[in-house]
Design a protein around this motif. Sequence first.
Motif, short mmCIF file in Angstrom:
data_model
loop_
_atom_site.label_atom_id
_atom_site.label_comp_id
_atom_site.label_asym_id
_atom_site.label_seq_id
_atom_site.Cartn_x
_atom_site.Cartn_y
_atom_site.Cartn_z
N PRO A 1 0.81 -1.12 0.16
CA PRO A 1 -0.10 0.19 -0.53
C PRO A 1 0.71 1.55 0.06
N PRO A 2 -0.28 2.36 -0.61
CA PRO A 2 1.14 3.88 -0.41
C PRO A 2 1.05 4.24 0.66
N LYS A 3 2.25 5.03 1.26
CA LYS A 3 1.98 5.73 2.04
C LYS A 3 0.94 7.13 2.59
N THR A 4 0.37 7.48 1.15
CA THR A 4 -0.16 8.78 0.92
C THR A 4 -1.19 8.17 -0.07
N LEU A 5 -2.27 8.84 -0.02
CA LEU A 5 -3.42 8.27 -1.04
C LEU A 5 -4.23 9.30 -1.16
N PHE A 6 -4.61 10.31 -2.59
CA PHE A 6 -5.27 10.55 -3.15
C PHE A 6 -6.84 10.55 -3.26
N ILE A 7 -7.99 10.14 -3.14
CA ILE A 7 -9.03 10.13 -3.68
C ILE A 7 -10.03 10.06 -4.07
N ILE A 8 -10.81 10.09 -5.40
CA ILE A 8 -11.38 11.35 -5.76
C ILE A 8 -12.43 10.94 -5.90
N GLY A 9 -13.29 11.06 -5.39
CA GLY A 9 -15.59 10.81 -5.59
C GLY A 9 -15.16 9.55 -4.06
N ALA A 10 -15.97 10.24 -3.96
CA ALA A 10 -16.32 10.20 -2.02
C ALA A 10 -18.07 8.96 -1.80
N GLY A 11 -18.43 8.23 -3.35
CA GLY A 11 -19.23 7.28 -3.23
C GLY A 11 -18.95 5.89 -2.54
N PHE B 1 -7.62 0.78 2.42
CA PHE B 1 -6.12 1.84 2.41
C PHE B 1 -5.72 2.48 3.89
N SER B 2 -6.61 2.84 4.80
CA SER B 2 -6.69 3.23 5.71
C SER B 2 -6.20 2.16 7.12
N ILE B 3 -6.90 0.90 6.45
CA ILE B 3 -6.63 -0.21 7.41
C ILE B 3 -5.19 -0.92 7.25
N PHE B 4 -5.02 -0.45 5.96
CA PHE B 4 -3.92 -1.03 5.54
C PHE B 4 -2.66 0.27 6.58
N GLY B 5 -2.54 1.08 6.63
CA GLY B 5 -1.97 2.27 7.34
C GLY B 5 -1.85 3.41 6.15
N THR B 6 -2.13 3.13 4.96
CA THR B 6 -2.44 4.65 4.76
C THR B 6 -2.29 5.48 4.96
N ARG B 7 -2.37 6.77 4.90
CA ARG B 7 -2.70 8.43 5.01
C ARG B 7 -3.76 8.99 3.78
N VAL B 8 -4.95 8.51 4.26
CA VAL B 8 -6.28 9.01 2.58
C VAL B 8 -6.76 9.98 3.57
N TYR B 9 -6.66 10.39 2.09
CA TYR B 9 -7.52 12.06 1.37
C TYR B 9 -8.49 11.68 0.46
N LEU B 10 -9.88 11.69 0.96
CA LEU B 10 -11.02 11.22 0.45
C LEU B 10 -12.02 12.95 -0.04
N ALA B 11 -11.45 12.99 -1.66
CA ALA B 11 -12.20 14.51 -2.01
C ALA B 11 -13.89 14.14 -3.16
N ASP B 12 -14.08 14.95 -3.04
CA ASP B 12 -15.40 15.05 -3.46
C ASP B 12 -15.89 16.39 -3.63
N ILE B 13 -16.70 16.88 -5.05
CA ILE B 13 -17.04 18.06 -5.00
C ILE B 13 -18.58 17.86 -4.30
N ALA B 14 -19.29 17.05 -4.19
CA ALA B 14 -20.46 17.18 -3.20
C ALA B 14 -20.51 17.40 -2.03
N PRO B 15 -20.87 17.72 -1.20
CA PRO B 15 -21.31 18.32 0.25
C PRO B 15 -21.01 17.57 1.35
N ARG B 16 -21.37 15.90 1.37
CA ARG B 16 -20.78 15.36 2.13
C ARG B 16 -20.62 13.97 1.08
N LEU B 17 -19.40 13.01 1.96
CA LEU B 17 -20.09 11.34 1.65
C LEU B 17 -21.00 10.91 1.22
N LEU B 18 -20.92 9.83 0.85
CA LEU B 18 -21.79 9.00 0.34
C LEU B 18 -23.16 10.15 -0.24
#
Length: 254
Positions: free
Chosen positions: A86-96, A106-123
Amino acid sequence: MKAWKDKAIQRSSTPYDKRYHQAAGITVIEGNAHFISPESITVNRRHFSARQFLIATGSHLAVPNITGLEQTGYLTYQTALDLFRPPKTLFIIGAGSFGCEMAELFSIFGTRVYLADIAPRLLPNEDLETSELVSDIFTQKRGMTLLTSSKILQVAKEGLLKKVTFQRGGEEHTVKVNEILLATGMMPNTDIGLENADVEYLPKGIIVDKNLLTSNKNIYAIGDVTGGYNYNHVATYESRVAAHNILHRDKVAA
């Protein structure tokens, strides 16, 4: 990660193997199918006719138009779990649903995750309560950085890292990560000559009724290509419904 994924698939899935299907009495024809009439298709210049058809062509990733994305490179649902570590850091585009699933994994595997979406909330397609619960878990227990209401402006390589520039709250921000993962939704694979088969479809997928029948009374469609939920278990369930309706006069609804 790849070894873990391969083992999980081996435990839980039917192998996609030509010999497996042939042993079950299924004729396997490899190639790209294209309707040439409501009763006929062509595959590798060979013509095949049938009284009924089942379309299960799936979907492909909807790649957003982001400056520098192709040159910088990115992971997809097909390649993310083929990494050896797993990568040390990961930027995910899309929070569906898929973006959140990958963020959790990936967070379980120890990756530092950035989760981005144009919507005002996850899911954004789920209940607000669900969205808030997942957000709390991701920030408080997983240590993720959630970037809702964010528009990705561009990405670029910077040495061994990848720089993501995004706009949030009227301000421009940047973050450097090891990898970028696209979770920006799926598009149905409908480029199979549906017009020749009198099958109606929209940009989101083939139109089906409650019995999974298309506008052609002899053609059914299931799974991602219908524009519904993009989950394996949904397609598996729909395949059983469609198979019953093809083989029996008493129809059942999906």
